[in-house]
Every structure is written in structure tokens, then in C-alpha cells.
Write an enzyme that holds these catalytic residues in place. Structure first.
Site, PDB file in Angstrom:
ATOM      1  CE  LYS A   9     -38.147 -31.127   7.162  1.00 27.24           C
ATOM      2  NZ  LYS A   9     -38.847 -29.896   7.633  1.00 27.24           N
ATOM      3  N   PRO A  92     -27.676 -26.960   8.453  1.00 23.58           N
ATOM      4  CG  PRO A  92     -28.962 -25.028   8.295  1.00 23.58           C
ATOM      5  CD  PRO A  92     -28.368 -26.117   7.458  1.00 23.58           C
ATOM      6  N   GLY A  96     -34.767 -26.320  10.031  1.00 21.23           N
ATOM      7  CA  GLY A  96     -36.010 -26.731   9.389  1.00 21.23           C
ATOM      8  C   GLY A  96     -35.809 -27.531   8.121  1.00 21.23           C
ATOM      9  N   GLY A  98     -34.487 -30.622   8.137  1.00 19.03           N
ATOM     10  CA  GLY A  98     -34.559 -32.046   8.455  1.00 19.03           C
ATOM     11  C   GLY A  98     -33.225 -32.746   8.527  1.00 19.03           C
ATOM     12  N   GLY A 100     -30.998 -33.724  10.921  1.00 18.49           N
ATOM     13  CA  GLY A 100     -30.843 -34.855  11.837  1.00 18.49           C
ATOM     14  C   GLY A 100     -31.733 -36.028  11.451  1.00 18.49           C
ATOM     15  CB  SER A 101     -35.277 -36.178  10.358  1.00 18.39           C
ATOM     16  OG  SER A 101     -35.821 -35.638  11.548  1.00 18.39           O
ATOM     17  CB  SER A 102     -31.955 -36.149   6.215  1.00 18.25           C
ATOM     18  OG  SER A 102     -31.541 -36.676   4.978  1.00 18.25           O
ATOM     19  CG  ASP A 134     -39.717 -33.784  10.135  1.00 15.03           C
ATOM     20  OD1 ASP A 134     -40.952 -33.905  10.030  1.00 15.03           O
ATOM     21  OD2 ASP A 134     -39.148 -32.680  10.225  1.00 15.03           O
TER      22      ASP A 134
END
Length: 282
Positions: A9, A92, A96, A98, A100-102, A134
Site C-alpha cells: 500500500k 522490505p 512503510g 504495509g 506485514g499488515s498485508s 493497517d
């Protein structure tokens, strides 16, 4: 084994408009997905065991958001099935984008289907919020104007765009940036309608409030921003470190990308209107 995408994102802007009594920051941002990211493969187990089967440097399997998401879904539904998870990282950490959230959201969406749980989008968003601020937007699955800590989401229409994304060789600590005394925390809130109608002056004032703090602490981020700003309105995404600029065509984006200095890494990606797994929930 079934494989699913976990897209990156971008925060097209990120304003810090206040702070809650519990210390969490109140934000306004617009999220957009792009067609570049991680991928996850799942093999369903009948013994209830959940594990990530491939080693990843610097990512403890027990702290991995994919494993935590699968176990949370299992606990909340009483599901007796398990899964072997293979996570292929392209995004990476501390970038920024996202990642891990994705990954966590794709795990919730995929296992909700593979385990035949049939949870609603709203229920999965609520579970996602327990994993990170996120995660809900990736379950929400559309370009979104976000408020609160990032969980209050409204769909927003965005023009087609291709993005040049540069990846500075640093890992930015989100906690370090949000706790910095230098961080602006009182940006005046805007209305989603102002953003949607492209109110000229207002759009020019959109920014990432975290960017000045990150640039002072990480000169590599400032260097990438300075270079990219020669070609467009470049800014940082999330709490960094990655920076991006939008272009009207793939050809234009590739032209800029191929001019970058050899020491700069990154990629070109197309903006998406919907998450690739949006249709997993009716």
C-alpha cells in the site's frame, strides 16, 4: 498448496491530527494498493497446527503476523483445521509499504475461504485491527480515505496512476518516529469531499507529517526524495522508509525509474482500485 497475493500500500498523504488519551495518534490518510507485494501459500492441515515453514532472516515465526493472524482466526471461530504457510517476502520491513499488515490480511482472507468459515468483511476487519492499525484496510479491499488510528475507512475514487517507488537501505522504526518530540501532531483535519473533488490549493498542501522527522534521522530517505522530486510530487509512504511519485503512464514511470542512480533500489507498480482478493467476500 494454494498461493495468494499480499499487495503493498501507499499513503498518498498522511496527516497527524491529534492524539488519543491512550497515546495512539489520530490520523488522516488515503490508502492505495499497488500491483507489487509479497505472496503467501497455504497447505491446509487437519491437526490444527499452524506454522510458517520457510525461514526468513530477522522474522521470528512466532512473532510473524501471518502466524498470529491464522491463530487468531482459529481461536475466534473454534476452527480445528491448521495450515502450513510459506511466505515469500518482496516488501522490505520498516519500509512503510504495509508488508506485514498485508500478509496478515491475506492470511485472514485466504483462510476464511480455505477453512470455510464465511466470516463477514466487517468481522475480519475487526480481527485485523487487533493485529495492527493497517491490517483493516487490506481486508476492506478498496482505495480508502482513513481516519482514527487508520481503521475508520471510506471508499474513495482515485485516478489511474503508475508509481515509481524507491526503497532506501534503512529500516525505520515506526515507534521511534511516532514518539519523536519533533513530530507535528496538530495538522488541521480535512474533509474527504475536499480530497475527492481535488480542491486545488488543499491538494497542494497534502503531505506526510512523519516525513521531516524521518529525513532528519535517516539521510538516505532524504536523498531518495530529493532525487525523485526532480520528476514529480514525491513523498514518503507511512512511517518510511520508502518514497514514491505518481505518473500518468507505465512508459513515463519506467523512463524515470531507469534514470535512477545505480545505488538506489526500487520498483515500478500500477495503482489498484481494489485488493486482488476483494471478491473473496461477497
Amino acid at each position: 498448496m494454494t498461493t495468494f497475493p499480499a499487495p503493498a500500500k501507499l499513503n498518498l498523504f498522511l496527516h497527524v491530527v491529534g492524539r488519543r488519551p491512550d497515546g495512539y495518534h489520530l490520523l488522516q490518510t488515503v490508502f492505495r494498493f499497488v500491483d507489487y507485494g509479497d505472496s503467501l501459500s497455504f497447505t491446509i492441515r487437519d491437526d490444527g497446527v499452524i506454522r510458517r515453514v520457510n525461514p526468513l532472516p530477522g522474522l521470528d515465526p512466532e512473532q510473524d503476523l501471518t502466524v498470529r493472524a491464522a491463530r487468531l482466526l482459529q481461536q475466534e471461530t473454534g476452527c480445528r483445521l491448521g495450515a502450513d504457510i510459506v511466505l515469500e517476502k518482496r516488501l522490505p520491513m520498516g519500509g512503510g509499504l504495509g508488508g506485514g499488515s498485508s500478509d496478515a490480511a491475506t492470511t485472514l482472507l485466504a483462510l476464511n475461504r480455505l477453512w470455510n468459515l464465511n466470516l463477514s468483511r466487517q468481522m475480519l476487519q475487526e480481527l485485523g485491527l487487533r493485529l495492527g492499525a493497517d491490517v483493516p484496510v487490506f481486508v476492506f479491499g478498496e482505495s480508502a480515505f482513513a481516519e482514527g488510528v487508520g481503521e475508520k475507512l471510506q471508499p474513495v475514487a482515485l485516478p489511474p496512476a503508475w508509481y515509481v517507488v524507491l526503497v532506501p537501505p534503512v529500516v525505520v522504526s515506526t515507534i521511534e518516529i511516532f514518539t519523536s518530540r519533533e513530530l507535528t501532531r496538530d495538522t488541521k483535519p480535512i474533509k474527504m469531499s475536499d480530497f475527492s473533488t481535488g480542491c486545488g490549493r488543499l491538494v497542494q498542501q497534502l503531505k506526510n507529517d512523519l516525513e521531516p522527522v524521518v529525513c532528519r534521522k535517516y539521510p538516505q530517505v532524504a536523498e531518495c526524495l530529493d532525487w525523485l522530486r526532480a520528476f514529480g510530487d514525491a513523498r514518503m509512504t507511512g512511517s518510511g522508509a520508502c518514497v514514491f511519485a505518481a505518473f500518468s503512464s507505465e512508459e513515463e514511470a519506467n523512463k524515470v525509474f531507469f534514470m535512477k542512480p545505480a545505488q538506489m533500489a526500487g520498483f515500478v507498480a500500477k495503482g489498484l482500485d481494489k485488493h486482488p482478493l476483494y471478491g473473496f467476500i461477497s
